[in-house]
Scaffold this motif. Structure first.
Motif, mmCIF file in Angstrom:
data_model
loop_
_atom_site.group_PDB
_atom_site.id
_atom_site.type_symbol
_atom_site.label_atom_id
_atom_site.label_comp_id
_atom_site.label_asym_id
_atom_site.label_seq_id
_atom_site.Cartn_x
_atom_site.Cartn_y
_atom_site.Cartn_z
ATOM 1 N N LEU A 19 0.855 -1.180 0.000
ATOM 2 C CA LEU A 19 0.000 0.000 0.000
ATOM 3 C C LEU A 19 0.889 1.227 0.000
ATOM 4 N N ILE A 20 0.743 2.092 -1.031
ATOM 5 C CA ILE A 20 1.591 3.273 -1.189
ATOM 6 C C ILE A 20 0.705 4.513 -1.218
ATOM 7 N N GLY A 21 0.946 5.414 -0.292
ATOM 8 C CA GLY A 21 0.291 6.711 -0.297
ATOM 9 C C GLY A 21 1.315 7.792 -0.587
ATOM 10 N N SER A 22 1.031 8.673 -1.529
ATOM 11 C CA SER A 22 2.003 9.704 -1.897
ATOM 12 C C SER A 22 1.319 11.059 -2.033
ATOM 13 N N TYR A 23 2.117 12.106 -1.859
ATOM 14 C CA TYR A 23 1.609 13.482 -1.944
ATOM 15 C C TYR A 23 2.674 14.355 -2.588
ATOM 16 N N VAL A 24 2.228 15.196 -3.503
ATOM 17 C CA VAL A 24 3.129 16.126 -4.200
ATOM 18 C C VAL A 24 2.554 17.532 -4.070
ATOM 19 N N ARG A 25 3.405 18.454 -3.691
ATOM 20 C CA ARG A 25 3.024 19.869 -3.641
ATOM 21 C C ARG A 25 4.059 20.661 -4.413
ATOM 22 N N SER A 26 3.591 21.449 -5.376
ATOM 23 C CA SER A 26 4.504 22.249 -6.195
ATOM 24 C C SER A 26 4.011 23.693 -6.233
ATOM 25 N N ASP A 27 4.872 24.622 -5.824
ATOM 26 C CA ASP A 27 4.594 26.053 -5.888
ATOM 27 C C ASP A 27 5.617 26.682 -6.827
ATOM 28 N N GLU A 28 5.119 27.235 -7.916
ATOM 29 C CA GLU A 28 6.024 27.742 -8.955
ATOM 30 C C GLU A 28 5.688 29.198 -9.268
ATOM 31 N N ARG A 29 6.752 29.971 -9.487
ATOM 32 C CA ARG A 29 6.582 31.389 -9.778
ATOM 33 C C ARG A 29 7.499 31.774 -10.929
ATOM 34 N N GLU A 30 6.929 32.465 -11.912
ATOM 35 C CA GLU A 30 7.681 32.900 -13.086
ATOM 36 C C GLU A 30 7.447 34.396 -13.263
ATOM 37 N N PHE A 31 8.443 35.202 -12.912
ATOM 38 C CA PHE A 31 8.382 36.654 -13.063
ATOM 39 C C PHE A 31 9.414 37.075 -14.108
#
Length: 808
Positions: free
Chosen positions: A382-394
């Motif tokens: 049993l595999i539980g995974s989480y991805v969080r990505s915060d990206e900024r392009e100025f």
């Protein structure tokens, strides 16, 4: 919702069945080392198993193994590795909970050679039975000369793989693009940032080479247990340490450090690493001069725990894999000067910049992996995974450009000077883009081996995605005193969705030389409401008269439901009616294992055909893909791959590869002006030669040479917004990249240093040894007469890099 209920019901039935099969089985622990008779070197990737059962494991990089075996009856243990004679040892009855040590010494076999391993029923896969599957030695990655110690660079030398930008970790496989590649680390699917527009902005790829134990790469025709993409699978397993070890490395482009150790009672293992990358040294060698501030950092940890009962702690294990990456790129461009044309007619583009670019990508990825051995023949995961990505392009940049002719008369006082301007213009780019992605998945898998000849695998995966993209960007080009190609995009996009995936497959050994694997995958996506079903089959057999030759055939349907970038067009519209892209794979291959100069070699030949429907076309802008967001194309890819690997120098593995490819597409968009025939795709690289070669001084293996070389025909480039010229441009240029490294290893005897220093390795690397001007893209500039010029953008020039690595 009816599909969601169906898959949830299927999952509950599967899990209930797994629980019904489970029963308590008394076990003992068996561990030990495996070494080679010729020199006593530790052997990794050796299959250790109990004869007549599906219980087994693989040795790690130190030749060590440890696994649970049935108690209460005598056992016969077998060790197998291609290139060595199999060895069996009988052991007496083990008491429940007893721990015993058993060592193996394997003798080389002159008849069965190569780098493949025999399939063990505990999850180890046989590279001979899977089409286009290759196994890579992790030690090669650590010594390969690369600008940043990038893990994915080793893939560039494999057949069928294109990786023609040393600043980027992206790669294309057999005519596909880099969004079509699956990457797994310990069963967790890995994602890359969305907003990266050029290789300069890329940080470190997810995989940390210091932590790797096993690498498998498939260029097509993979089994149903892997996910829904069109081109390739890269599956990496991290180590489970059996002893303390550590390392630290520093170079002109960054540094790394890692630590691994088991706990005193053996129930816990710890593995962690940090990496830092500063690419100013490389970026300063690019044609565009300016002030670079590239800072990239990541930290990873892999912790495993045996949480089973005291008499059998390894029956249940819990693993945690976590990663945090911060990629911070800031650039203040200054001036760029590029000359192009022929010997007698040279044009020079000079660009003066003002402004700055700032990109920042913060990514958190983590997974929990729970494994349980219900019986000798049944295991669950049993595999539980989480991805969080915060990206900024100025971005705010203003470019003033001057296009002029150059004096090519060497006898003139003004030789190599500008003599007549053809155009003066400017370009302005503005963006304030912010993207947030949250991805959560839960994956249940089971493996059942009722007999030594049959293995059943099944899995069910549910996922939830939340993506928010705030776009504020505009640009214009002022060429010859009038504005052309103005663009503006101001919107906020939200994409909430759920996915349900499942698979089932059966592998059967028909006899000692024939293996069949067949199965099916299914994928439902709530955003489009589409369910896709993908059947796949593989068959391998060994010639009866020539045991050293193995043949493989694979066929199947591979479908890739869109993610986010495939949905969004240039106007910021999300196409909810878009469908999954389809690719039909047909692959035939052979492996010939032989011995030359008393050393093992392997020749692999692959031929393949891929036919694609419901294709979403795209344009390539450096390393950004701009999709049409419509299923309005069909395509195909036909090719041939060859790879020869083995010990060209005794004790070291090297390989040479050849790839021949043609891939074309036909876009159906009436009124847009696209050619009505099949034209070249952006990844249509006709020919590529790759080499990864290792050598050392005769009689002194501590002085080593590592050679990396890729030569490939150029990719097609087409001017933007000119559909009639798509795929027809003759602006192709040979890609030729040669890197070479020299290293000296100094080993210390035990106890020499108070900090238990084992070795030091000093390396000097010459990157882009031949100083080739490799092309990454074109800028298209127009003069006062309306003529458009393709101005090349080049990659890095020749550089010297120095690395120092210490192992403890």
């Amino acid at each position: 919702m009816r599909y969601l209920r169906f898959w949830l019901l299927t999952g509950l039935v599967a899990l209930h069945g797994a629980g019904a099969w489970a029963q308590t089985t008394a076990t003992a622990t068996l561990s030990g080392l495996v070494r080679a008779a010729d020199g006593g070197a530790a052997l990794e990737q050796v299959v250790i198993g109990v004869v007549g059962t599906g219980v087994g494991t693989l040795t790690d990089g130190a030749g060590a193994y440890r696994f649970r075996v049935p108690a209460g009856r005598p056992l016969t243990i077998e060790a197998r590795r291609i290139g060595y004679l199999p060895l069996r040892q009988s052991i007496a009855v083990l008491a429940p909970g007893e721990a015993r040590t058993l060592a193996f010494t394997l003798v080389p076999d002159a008849q069965r050679l190569g780098d493949a391993t025999v399939r063990g029923r505990n999850g180890a896969s046989d590279v001979r039975e899977q089409a286009s599957l290759m196994r890579i030695d992790p030690k090669v990655v650590s010594t390969l000369p690369t600008p940043f110690g990038e893990f994915n660079r080793v893939l560039a030398t494999l057949p069928g793989v294109q990786a023609t930008n040393e600043l980027s970790s992206t790669y294309n496989v057999r005519g596909g693009n880099f969004d079509e590649n699956l990457v797994y680390v310990n069963g967790m699917e890995v994602y890359r940032p969305f907003l990266v527009t050029s290789g300069q902005q890329e940080g470190l790829s997810f995989i940390n080479p210091d932590l790797v134990e096993k690498i498998e790469f498939s260029a097509g025709g993979w089994q149903p247990k892997y996910g829904d993409k069109l081109s390739s699978v890269l599956a990496v397993d991290y180590k489970r340490p059996t002893a303390f070890a550590a390392s630290a490395q520093a170079s002109l482009t960054g540094g790394t450090a890692h630590l691994e150790a088991p706990s005193k009672n053996g129930r816990l293992t710890y593995l962690g690493g940090v990496r830092y990358k500063d690419s100013r040294y490389v970026l300063n060698a690019l044609p565009t001069q300016g002030t670079y501030f590239p800072r990239f950092f990541d930290a990873q940890a892999y912790i495993t725990a045996n949480i089973g009962p005291k008499e059998n702690p390894g029956r249940t294990t819990l693993g945690f894999l976590g990663n945090y990456a911060r990629n911070n790129y800031r650039f203040e461009p200054g001036i760029q000067e590029t000359s192009f044309g022929t010997i007698n007619s040279v044009t020079r583009l000079t660009v003066y910049y003002d402004g700055r670019e700032q990109m920042r990508y913060d990514t958190w990825q983590g997974s929990l992996n729970l494994r349980h051995q219900f019986t000798e023949n049944l295991s669950g995961e049993l595999i539980g995974s989480y991805v969080r990505s915060d990206e900024r392009e100025f971005r705010d940049t203003d470019a003033q450009y001057f296009l002029a002719e150059v004096n090519t008369n060497p006898d003139s006082r003004d030789f190599n000077s500008k003599v007549r301007e053809r155009a003066v213009g400017s370009q302005f780019l503005h963006s304030r883009n912010v993207l947030r992605a949250r991805l959560a998945t839960l994956d249940a898998r089971t493996t059942w081996t009722p007999t030594a000849s049959h293995t059943f695998r099944a899995g069910l995966k549910g996922g939830r995605e939340r993506i928010t993209d705030e776009l504020q960007e505009y640009s214009f080009l002022d060429s010859a005193d009038y504005v052309i190609r103005p663009t503006a995009l101001f919107t906020t996009l939200r994409l909430p969705s759920e996915r349900i995936q499942g698979y089932a497959q059966h592998t059967v050994d028909l006899d000692s030389g024939r293996t069949l694997t067949y199965g099916v995958r299914a994928h439902y996506w709530s955003f489009s409401g589409q369910t896709v079903v993908s059947p796949r089959v593989q068959y391998s057999w060994r010639a009866h008269r020539r045991k050293a030759v193995t043949y493989r055939v694979a066929a199947g349907l591979y479908q890739q439901p869109p993610f986010y970038r495939e949905l969004r067009d240039n106007t910021g519209f999300l196409n909810q009616n878009i469908r999954a892209q389809r690719s039909y794979h047909l692959i035939g291959s052979s492996i010939y294992e032989f011995k030359q100069w008393g050393r093992p070699f392997q020749l692999t030949l692959d031929g393949y055909v891929k036919y694609l429907t419901d294709v979403i076309p795209y344009n390539v802008d450096n390393v950004r893909l701009r999709y049409f967001a419509r299923n309005n194309a069909t395509a195909y890819a036909v090719g041939f791959d060859a790879r020869l690997n083995g010990e060209f120098i005794k004790g070291t593995e090297s390989w040479f590869s050849l790839s021949v490819l043609t891939t074309r597409e036909k876009i159906d968009q009436p009124g847009a002006g696209y050619p009505t025939r099949y034209i070249r795709r952006p990844t249509d690289q006709r020919l590529q030669l790759g080499a990864m070669f290792q050598d050392h001084l005769p009689g002194n293996p501590s002085v080593q040479l590592n050679f990396f070389n890729v030569i490939g025909t150029g990719l097609p480039f087409s001017p933007p917004e000119v559909p009639a010229f798509r795929g027809t441009s003759a602006l192709t240029r040979l890609y030729w990249r040669t890197d070479i490294g020299f290293s000296k290893l100094i080993e210390f005897t035990k106890g020499t240093a108070a900090v238990r220093l084992r070795s030091l390795r000093l390396s000097a690397e010459v990157l882009n040894l031949l100083g080739k001007n490799n092309l990454v893209s074109y800028n298209y500039v127009q003069d006062v007469n309306g003529f458009t010029y393709a101005v090349p953008n080049y990659l890095s020039q020749r550089l010297l890099n120095v690395r120092l690595m210490a192992q403890f």
